[in-house]
Design a protein around this motif. Structure first.
Motif, short mmCIF file in Angstrom:
data_model
loop_
_atom_site.label_atom_id
_atom_site.label_comp_id
_atom_site.label_asym_id
_atom_site.label_seq_id
_atom_site.Cartn_x
_atom_site.Cartn_y
_atom_site.Cartn_z
N VAL A 1 50.79 35.54 36.40
CA VAL A 1 50.48 34.24 35.80
C VAL A 1 49.07 34.20 35.24
CG1 VAL A 1 50.42 31.74 36.17
CG2 VAL A 1 52.09 33.15 37.41
N GLY A 2 48.12 34.70 36.03
CA GLY A 2 46.73 34.74 35.56
C GLY A 2 46.06 33.39 35.50
N ASN A 3 46.44 32.50 36.41
CA ASN A 3 45.89 31.15 36.37
C ASN A 3 44.83 30.90 37.43
OD1 ASN A 3 47.69 31.33 38.51
ND2 ASN A 3 48.55 29.29 38.22
N ARG A 4 44.44 31.93 38.17
CA ARG A 4 43.42 31.77 39.21
C ARG A 4 42.26 32.72 38.94
NH1 ARG A 4 45.52 28.48 43.04
NH2 ARG A 4 43.30 27.99 43.17
N PRO A 5 41.03 32.27 39.20
CA PRO A 5 39.87 33.15 39.01
C PRO A 5 39.97 34.40 39.88
CG PRO A 5 39.18 30.87 39.28
CD PRO A 5 40.64 30.91 39.61
N LEU A 6 39.35 35.47 39.43
CA LEU A 6 39.38 36.72 40.19
C LEU A 6 38.83 36.54 41.59
CD1 LEU A 6 38.17 39.28 37.49
CD2 LEU A 6 40.49 38.98 38.36
N ALA A 7 37.77 35.76 41.74
CA ALA A 7 37.16 35.56 43.06
C ALA A 7 38.14 34.93 44.03
CB ALA A 7 35.90 34.69 42.93
N GLU A 8 38.95 33.98 43.57
CA GLU A 8 39.92 33.33 44.44
C GLU A 8 41.05 34.29 44.80
OE1 GLU A 8 41.22 29.66 42.79
OE2 GLU A 8 39.20 28.82 42.66
N CYS A 9 41.50 35.09 43.85
CA CYS A 9 42.54 36.08 44.15
C CYS A 9 42.03 37.10 45.16
CB CYS A 9 42.98 36.78 42.87
SG CYS A 9 43.92 35.75 41.74
N ARG A 10 40.80 37.54 45.01
CA ARG A 10 40.22 38.51 45.93
C ARG A 10 40.13 37.95 47.34
NH1 ARG A 10 34.78 40.03 44.93
NH2 ARG A 10 35.21 41.52 46.59
N LEU B 1 39.41 43.17 31.60
CA LEU B 1 38.15 43.93 31.47
C LEU B 1 37.18 43.52 32.57
CD1 LEU B 1 37.62 43.92 27.60
CD2 LEU B 1 38.27 45.86 29.05
N ALA B 2 37.12 42.23 32.87
CA ALA B 2 36.24 41.75 33.95
C ALA B 2 36.65 42.37 35.28
CB ALA B 2 36.28 40.23 34.01
N ALA B 3 37.95 42.45 35.52
CA ALA B 3 38.43 43.05 36.77
C ALA B 3 38.08 44.53 36.85
CB ALA B 3 39.94 42.85 36.88
N MET B 4 38.23 45.24 35.75
CA MET B 4 37.93 46.67 35.74
C MET B 4 36.44 46.92 36.01
SD MET B 4 40.35 47.67 32.49
CE MET B 4 39.72 49.35 32.34
#
Length: 342
Positions: free
Chosen positions: A227-236, A263-266
């Motif tokens: 979905v990609g609807n949550r910030p990376l920090a919250e998923c982590r 790209l931000a995740a990588m």
């Protein structure tokens, strides 16, 4: 003396698009039948299916994708990428497939039509226990799920896996594959689709309208984010210390789309103990053979929400975009009597 008679041009019906925009840009028209190259086969289409990429291409978004598909207008006018059908002709360099074989594949473009061509390396024999419409639901969605679960997340028995977007096209296969690999599976979906996700084999379901999977105490070995609807920090925060986040979608605007988030995740991946991975699925006949074996064994089943005839493809895409689809939406071609519009 009269001029020699020219052979009649072989034609077909197809859903075409000559400019980017909305569903009003789609036309049901007569076009020339494609001719297979030496490494391709010509397929008489019996079924096709709709993917998120089809809708994005119709809109011409994200704009960066136009570098591959056409800057001002689509370079290839016929839409559709998933196909199941019967081989009508075989290129000179094709091995392992013959005229009359029932097959399924991912094509570059052109499956919303009576005929399309497919590269032999992307081709596999259709599972015999399912219909053409069901087989057409498999290529892009199930291959994405397989490569995400097996190759990127490297799921093993006992892993805890959360799938965000579990009721969608990729998600419905991801749930079944994760269970097949022995994982404890949690599916995130809307209220209307909770029972559907349970029926796929999920051990737990989360209704995102009332619960935030990133805010609870549960930690997962793998999060497959469709979905990609949550910030990376919250998923982590919802991952174990050495867990894996697999990104197959994300917000990022009309220019870059999900690429910016990936790209931000990588970049962040280089500095944390967790694995943050972007998934770019690749069309593969070999993986379709793996999926064929799983389908024949009854391990996974392609869930089809609705099927539409070719002429109603715009309505099928509208339903795909606006409704809470359970699994896949398929297109049936040439009045196949076994696969009527539901």
């Amino acid at each position: 003396m009269s001029a020699p008679t020219q052979p009649a041009l072989r034609t077909m019906k197809a859903i075409t698009q000559h400019r980017y925009g909305g569903l009003d840009t789609l036309e049901h028209e007569t076009v020339a039948r494609p001719v297979p190259a030496k490494d391709e086969v010509l397929i008489r289409v019996q079924g096709a299916s709709i993917n998120a990429a089809d809708w994005l291409l119709i809109q011409g978004e994200p704009f960066v994708a136009r570098l591959a598909f056409g800057i001002r207008r689509p370079m290839v006018s016929t839409r559709g990428r998933d196909v199941a059908g019967v081989i009508e002709a075989v290129g000179d360099n094709v091995r392992g497939f013959s005229v009359g074989d029932e097959v399924y594949a991912e094509v570059d473009a052109g499956s919303f039509a009576d005929y399309t061509v497919a590269k032999s390396k992307r081709l596999a024999h259709k599972p015999s226990r399912i219909s053409f419409a069901e087989a057409a639901a498999v290529p892009i969605a199930a291959t994405t799920a397989l490569q995400g679960m097996r190759d990127v997340a490297k799921i093993k028995p006992g892993d805890t896996v959360l799938i965000n977007g579990a009721s969608g096209g990729v998600g419905c296969f991801a749930v079944q594959l994760a269970k097949a690999y022995g994982a404890d599976v949690t599916g995130v979906c809307s209220t209307a689709n909770l029972e559907f996700v349970r029926s796929l084999g999920a051990n737990h379901v989360i209704d995102y309208t009332g619960e935030d999977f990133t805010a609870g105490e549960a930690r997962y070995d793998v999060i497959f984010d469709l979905v990609g609807n949550r910030p990376l920090a919250e998923c982590r925060r919802a991952l174990t210390r050495r867990g894996t986040l697999v990104l197959a979608s994300g917000n990022g605007g009309r220019v870059l789309g999900p690429i910016r988030r990936m790209l931000a995740a990588m970049l962040l991946d280089m500095f944390v103990t967790q694995k943050l991975r972007a998934l770019a699925a690749v069309a593969s006949g070999a993986d379709l053979e793996v999926l064929r074996e799983l389908i024949e064994a009854g391990t996974i089943t392609p869930p089809v929400d609705r099927s539409y005839p070719l002429a109603e493809t715009p309505e099928a895409i509208r339903y795909f975009v606006e409704e809470r689809v359970k699994g896949k939406i398929t297109i049936t071609i040439q009045n196949n009597t076994k696969e009527q519009h539901q």
